[in-house]
Design an enzyme around this catalytic site. Structure first.
Site, PDB file in Angstrom:
ATOM      1  N   GLU A  93      22.243  -1.732 102.839  1.00 24.38           N
ATOM      2  CA  GLU A  93      23.516  -1.638 103.584  1.00 24.38           C
ATOM      3  C   GLU A  93      24.671  -2.255 102.790  1.00 24.38           C
ATOM      4  O   GLU A  93      25.532  -2.935 103.347  1.00 24.38           O
ATOM      5  CB  GLU A  93      23.380  -2.289 104.972  1.00 24.38           C
ATOM      6  CG  GLU A  93      23.003  -1.311 106.077  1.00 24.38           C
ATOM      7  CD  GLU A  93      21.528  -0.969 106.090  1.00 24.38           C
ATOM      8  OE1 GLU A  93      20.982  -0.679 104.997  1.00 24.38           O
ATOM      9  OE2 GLU A  93      20.924  -0.942 107.167  1.00 24.38           O
TER      10      GLU A  93
HETATM   11  C1  FAD Z   1      13.233  -1.688 101.166  1.00 31.88           C
HETATM   12  C2  FAD Z   1      14.415  -0.773 101.048  1.00 31.88           C
HETATM   13  C3  FAD Z   1      14.761   0.062 102.108  1.00 31.88           C
HETATM   14  C4  FAD Z   1      15.827   0.952 101.981  1.00 31.88           C
HETATM   15  N1  FAD Z   1      16.108   1.833 103.005  1.00 31.88           N
HETATM   16  C5  FAD Z   1      17.059   2.788 102.827  1.00 31.88           C
HETATM   17  C6  FAD Z   1      17.284   3.796 103.826  1.00 31.88           C
HETATM   18  O1  FAD Z   1      16.657   3.814 104.907  1.00 31.88           O
HETATM   19  N2  FAD Z   1      18.196   4.775 103.565  1.00 31.88           N
HETATM   20  C7  FAD Z   1      18.915   4.798 102.407  1.00 31.88           C
HETATM   21  O2  FAD Z   1      19.722   5.713 102.246  1.00 31.88           O
HETATM   22  N3  FAD Z   1      18.727   3.862 101.446  1.00 31.88           N
HETATM   23  C8  FAD Z   1      17.821   2.858 101.620  1.00 31.88           C
HETATM   24  N4  FAD Z   1      17.601   1.909 100.651  1.00 31.88           N
HETATM   25  C9  FAD Z   1      18.359   1.976  99.394  1.00 31.88           C
HETATM   26  C10 FAD Z   1      19.423   0.920  99.298  1.00 31.88           C
HETATM   27  O3  FAD Z   1      20.470   1.207 100.170  1.00 31.88           O
HETATM   28  C11 FAD Z   1      19.869   0.859  97.819  1.00 31.88           C
HETATM   29  O4  FAD Z   1      18.785   0.290  97.103  1.00 31.88           O
HETATM   30  C12 FAD Z   1      21.133   0.061  97.632  1.00 31.88           C
HETATM   31  O5  FAD Z   1      22.234   0.766  98.159  1.00 31.88           O
HETATM   32  C13 FAD Z   1      21.408  -0.236  96.153  1.00 31.88           C
HETATM   33  O6  FAD Z   1      21.369   0.925  95.399  1.00 31.88           O
HETATM   34  P1  FAD Z   1      20.436   0.999  94.079  1.00 31.88           P
HETATM   35  O7  FAD Z   1      19.110   0.479  94.435  1.00 31.88           O
HETATM   36  O8  FAD Z   1      20.522   2.364  93.533  1.00 31.88           O
HETATM   37  O9  FAD Z   1      21.090  -0.038  93.083  1.00 31.88           O
HETATM   38  P2  FAD Z   1      22.314   0.244  92.058  1.00 31.88           P
HETATM   39  O10 FAD Z   1      23.437   0.898  92.785  1.00 31.88           O
HETATM   40  O11 FAD Z   1      21.793   0.896  90.848  1.00 31.88           O
HETATM   41  O12 FAD Z   1      22.743  -1.252  91.719  1.00 31.88           O
HETATM   42  C14 FAD Z   1      21.994  -2.092  90.831  1.00 31.88           C
HETATM   43  C15 FAD Z   1      22.745  -3.416  90.706  1.00 31.88           C
HETATM   44  O13 FAD Z   1      24.047  -3.167  90.154  1.00 31.88           O
HETATM   45  C16 FAD Z   1      25.032  -3.734  91.005  1.00 31.88           C
HETATM   46  N5  FAD Z   1      26.235  -2.905  91.021  1.00 31.88           N
HETATM   47  C17 FAD Z   1      26.344  -1.577  91.264  1.00 31.88           C
HETATM   48  N6  FAD Z   1      27.632  -1.198  91.206  1.00 31.88           N
HETATM   49  C18 FAD Z   1      28.352  -2.310  90.940  1.00 31.88           C
HETATM   50  C19 FAD Z   1      29.742  -2.593  90.771  1.00 31.88           C
HETATM   51  N7  FAD Z   1      30.666  -1.633  90.916  1.00 31.88           N
HETATM   52  N8  FAD Z   1      30.111  -3.861  90.489  1.00 31.88           N
HETATM   53  C20 FAD Z   1      29.195  -4.843  90.375  1.00 31.88           C
HETATM   54  N9  FAD Z   1      27.878  -4.646  90.522  1.00 31.88           N
HETATM   55  C21 FAD Z   1      27.465  -3.401  90.804  1.00 31.88           C
HETATM   56  C22 FAD Z   1      24.392  -3.753  92.395  1.00 31.88           C
HETATM   57  O14 FAD Z   1      25.011  -4.730  93.227  1.00 31.88           O
HETATM   58  C23 FAD Z   1      22.962  -4.111  92.041  1.00 31.88           C
HETATM   59  O15 FAD Z   1      22.843  -5.502  91.877  1.00 31.88           O
HETATM   60  C24 FAD Z   1      16.578   0.971 100.779  1.00 31.88           C
HETATM   61  C25 FAD Z   1      16.249   0.105  99.732  1.00 31.88           C
HETATM   62  C26 FAD Z   1      15.184  -0.747  99.849  1.00 31.88           C
HETATM   63  C27 FAD Z   1      14.838  -1.642  98.689  1.00 31.88           C
END
Ligand code: FAD
Length: 382
Positions: free
Chosen positions: A360
């Protein structure tokens, strides 16, 4: 804050339910990597899966403050059940209440409030997380229907969901739209994700959509409003849940560490008698108190439908999710070696807490939102 007798009765009832029917089995759910279907059914029948959905659709109709306290009771016992309510009730259910057509509400909400249909929120993808406006899952329009193709990743409860709220972009123009996609339609494949740090009982899966045909009546909200209206609305509700879910895990960790420190003896004294242990307990108590106060404030603003409640909720989620990491780390510390063992619940709390800084909106993206808001407001205007 005026609490109706009926709403406070529900909170007493859910506290008992959570203590008796969830808490003793939370470890087992994680080991089995699933929530029992009978429990989900029972919670559906009691209205617990849709506690904040209006009564006219069969929900419990709790107001935002009461719903927050409700989430705290559930989250103290099992984070995966809290996640089920967050996704089903808030990310999808509340969004249908706000943006659904009359027909969509009449079709989905009664089934969802009885727990007869489970909903999942499908935004994240293998290549798209924080940058959620740029989803690669795409759609094209053919006559009065849409064809959706793409892969969603990390979708909580996708493994058991009957309906997916899918965010996809137009294949040429890129406008992002939300769709209610039914599992039984052709071209949908879910693959359970395993090997996770926590949320092992949250039925997390990848979902592949292969030219899935979606009728126009299943578009949720305006065409092109899939991110600005639908995903943003759902995520705001989800954030409110996560903020309270963090308070819940932190409170459970505090209770566990105090219980342990009252029993464990070293140097001839109970751990809770040592000044440095009391410092840990004092800090944890104060941090939880502060986080709960932020959540309650956000809840009261949501109750008044104050537009600033969105930013208040963002700050509550950001603060609470950092707070729970600190408190659960200290709770493990207070248990010494035993904190490393799954014979003690703080080991699970520590792992579960980490998730709340990621979903979220990661802490970093929330920091960006809070900073932008602050920079536009907090300067000397004289
Ligand atoms: C257990 C679990 C349940 C989940 N359930 C759902 C679900 O029901 N539905 C759904 O749609 N998603 C779900 N998710 C996905 C979750 O919403 C994403 O993992 C989350 O939005 C982060 O995206 P990402 O993992 O691709 O990380 P990335 O976007 O690749 O980010 C990696 C890191 O880079 C940082 N970062 C990225 N952009 C920036 C920026 N502009 N400036 C500084 N730092 C940055 C992030 O903060 C993070 O630390 C779930 C994830 C998990 C682990």
């Amino acid at each position: 804050m005026k609490i109706s007798v009926q709403q406070s009765d529900i909170l007493v009832e859910v506290e008992r339910f959570s203590e008796e029917r969830i808490h003793p089995y939370a470890k087992e759910f994680e080991l089995n990597e699933e929530l029992p279907s009978e429990l989900i059914r029972e919670m559906g029948e009691k209205g617990y899966l849709t506690a904040s959905i209006p009564k006219e659709y069969g929900g419990l109709g709790l107001d935002p403050v009461q719903f927050g306290l409700f989430i705290e009771q559930i989250g103290k016992s099992c984070n995966s059940i809290r996640e089920l309510i967050t996704v089903h009730n808030s990310l999808v259910g509340e969004t249908i209440v706000r943006w659904g057509t009359k027909e969509q509400k009449e079709k989905w909400l009664p089934l969802m409030t009885q727990g007869k249909r489970i909903a999942a929120f499908a935004l994240s993808e293998p290549n798209v997380g924080t940058d959620a406006r740029n989803v690669e899952t795409h759609y094209r329009k053919e006559g009065n229907q849409y064809m959706i193709t793409g892969v969603k990743k990390w979708i909580s409860f996708a493994d058991i969901a009957d309906v997916f709220l899918v965010i996809a972009a137009h294949e040429e123009e890129g406008q992002v739209t939300a769709f209610l996609v039914e599992r039984e339609w052709e071209g949908i494949k879910t693959t359970r994700m395993t090997g996770l740090l926590a949320s092992k009982a949250s039925h997390i899966a990848e979902v592949e959509f292969m030219d899935v045909v979606v009728p126009a009546e299943n578009v949720l909200g305006p065409v092109g409003g899939g991110f600005s209206y639908i995903a943003s609305y759902g995520l705001d509700h989800g954030r409110y849940n996560i903020a309270w879910g963090a308070v819940a895990i932190a409170q459970a960790s505090l209770e566990a560490m105090i219980s342990y420190s009252r029993k464990r003896t070293q140097f001839g004294k109970k751990l809770c008698e040592f000044d440095l242990m009391q410092a840990i307990i004092a800090d944890a108590t104060t941090k939880i108190h502060a986080a709960r106060a932020l959540c309650l404030h956000a809840g009261r603003m949501r109750l008044k439908r104050d537009p600033d409640s969105i930013m208040e909720t963002t700050m509550a989620k950001y603060f609470s999710s950092k707070m729970v990491m600190e408190v659960t780390t200290d709770a493990v510390q207070a248990h010494g070696g035993n904190g490393f063992s799954n014979q003690y619940p703080v080991e699970r709390f520590f792992r579960e807490a980490k998730l709340l800084e990621i979903i979220e909106g990661t802490s970093q993206v929330l920091q960006l939102m809070i900073a932008q808001h602050s920079i536009s407001k907090n300067y000397e205007k004289r």
